[in-house]
Design a protein around this motif. Sequence first.
Motif, PDB file in Angstrom:
ATOM      1  N   LEU A 248      28.970  41.665  26.521  1.00 26.11           N
ATOM      2  CA  LEU A 248      29.220  43.103  26.459  1.00 26.11           C
ATOM      3  C   LEU A 248      30.536  43.339  25.739  1.00 26.11           C
ATOM      4  O   LEU A 248      31.569  42.793  26.127  1.00 26.11           O
ATOM      5  N   ARG A 249      30.516  44.143  24.698  1.00 28.08           N
ATOM      6  CA  ARG A 249      31.718  44.439  23.916  1.00 28.08           C
ATOM      7  C   ARG A 249      32.454  45.633  24.510  1.00 28.08           C
ATOM      8  O   ARG A 249      31.830  46.629  24.855  1.00 28.08           O
TER       9      ARG A 249
ATOM     10  N   ASP B 255      34.379  47.799  23.045  1.00 35.33           N
ATOM     11  CA  ASP B 255      34.238  49.020  22.246  1.00 35.33           C
ATOM     12  C   ASP B 255      32.865  49.659  22.443  1.00 35.33           C
ATOM     13  O   ASP B 255      32.734  50.889  22.468  1.00 35.33           O
ATOM     14  N   GLU B 256      31.833  48.844  22.627  1.00 33.31           N
ATOM     15  CA  GLU B 256      30.491  49.382  22.872  1.00 33.31           C
ATOM     16  C   GLU B 256      30.426  50.074  24.235  1.00 33.31           C
ATOM     17  O   GLU B 256      29.770  51.110  24.381  1.00 33.31           O
TER      18      GLU B 256
ATOM     19  N   GLU C 249      32.990  51.462  25.743  1.00 31.78           N
ATOM     20  CA  GLU C 249      33.744  52.712  25.582  1.00 31.78           C
ATOM     21  C   GLU C 249      32.837  53.816  25.071  1.00 31.78           C
ATOM     22  O   GLU C 249      32.798  54.938  25.610  1.00 31.78           O
ATOM     23  N   ALA C 250      32.070  53.497  23.994  1.00 28.03           N
ATOM     24  CA  ALA C 250      31.196  54.493  23.381  1.00 28.03           C
ATOM     25  C   ALA C 250      30.059  54.893  24.314  1.00 28.03           C
ATOM     26  O   ALA C 250      29.709  56.078  24.418  1.00 28.03           O
ATOM     27  N   ARG C 251      29.492  53.904  25.013  1.00 22.70           N
ATOM     28  CA  ARG C 251      28.336  54.179  25.869  1.00 22.70           C
ATOM     29  C   ARG C 251      28.699  55.116  27.011  1.00 22.70           C
ATOM     30  O   ARG C 251      27.938  56.027  27.351  1.00 22.70           O
TER      31      ARG C 251
END
Length: 244
Positions: free
Chosen positions: A42-43, A45-46, A48-50
Motif C-alpha cells: 500500500l502506497r 500517496d495512494e 492519501e488520495a483514497r
Amino acid sequence: MSDHDSPRGAGAAEAGGGLHSKVLAELGPAIASGEHPPGTVLRIDELEARYGVSRTVVREAVRVLEAMHLVESRRRVGVTVRRTEEWNVFDPAVIRWRLAGADRSRQLRSLTTLRTAVEPVAAGLAAEAATPEQCRELTVLAAEMAAAARAADLAAYLVHDIAFHRVVLDASGNEMFARLGDVVAEVLTGRTEHHVMFTAPDPEAVTLHVRVAEAVRARDARAAEDLMREICVGALRELDILAP
C-alpha cells in the motif's frame, strides 16, 4: 506483556476520534477481510488520495496497524500487509474487523474454543479468590441478565453478559485471564451484532449464569468450573446450528 502483544493493545486507538480513526475504520477491515491480502503493498500517496487525508493522518493510521502487526513499513517499499500468522489476533479491533468479514463463522468458532479452554478455569479460580464485592457483582449481573432475558431486551442482556464474564475473569486473580476481558466482549458483541445467536437468550444459559454466581459465592470451585464449561459448550453448540 507489551501493548504490541496484549489483548488490549493498539485496538484502543481505533475507537478514538480523529481523522486517522476514520481511515482505520475502512482500511483495517479491508486488510482483515482479505481485500488487501498478505504481501499487498500500500502506497502512502495512494492512501492519501483514497481517503482524502494528509500524509500525517495516513502515517498515524499506519502506525496503529503496525502495532497490531497487520502491516510493516519499509523505506522505498511502502506499507506491506503481513502474513495472517503474524497478526495480533487478540487485539479487540482485529477481532471486530475479522468478525465483520466473510470468515466470521471460523473466527467465532476459534474464539469460542478459546473461551471454552480459559473461562471454566477462571470461574474455578474465582470461586477461590473472588472478593465479597465481586461475588455481589456476579449475583446482581446474573439477576439483571435474567430480567433482560424475560424482557427480550438483547441490548441490555449483552451489556450484563459482558460485564458478568469480565468479573469472572478479573476475579480469577490471574492477570493473563483478566486481560482477555476485551476479547470475550468482542466475541459476545459480534455474536449479537451479526445475529449468530438465537433471537432470545437461551433460558438454560441464563440459569447457568445464575448458578455460576451461586457457586462462586459458595466457594465451590468445581461447580463453578463445570457450570462455566456448560455455558461455553452451549455457545459452541449454538454455532453448530447458526454458523455451521
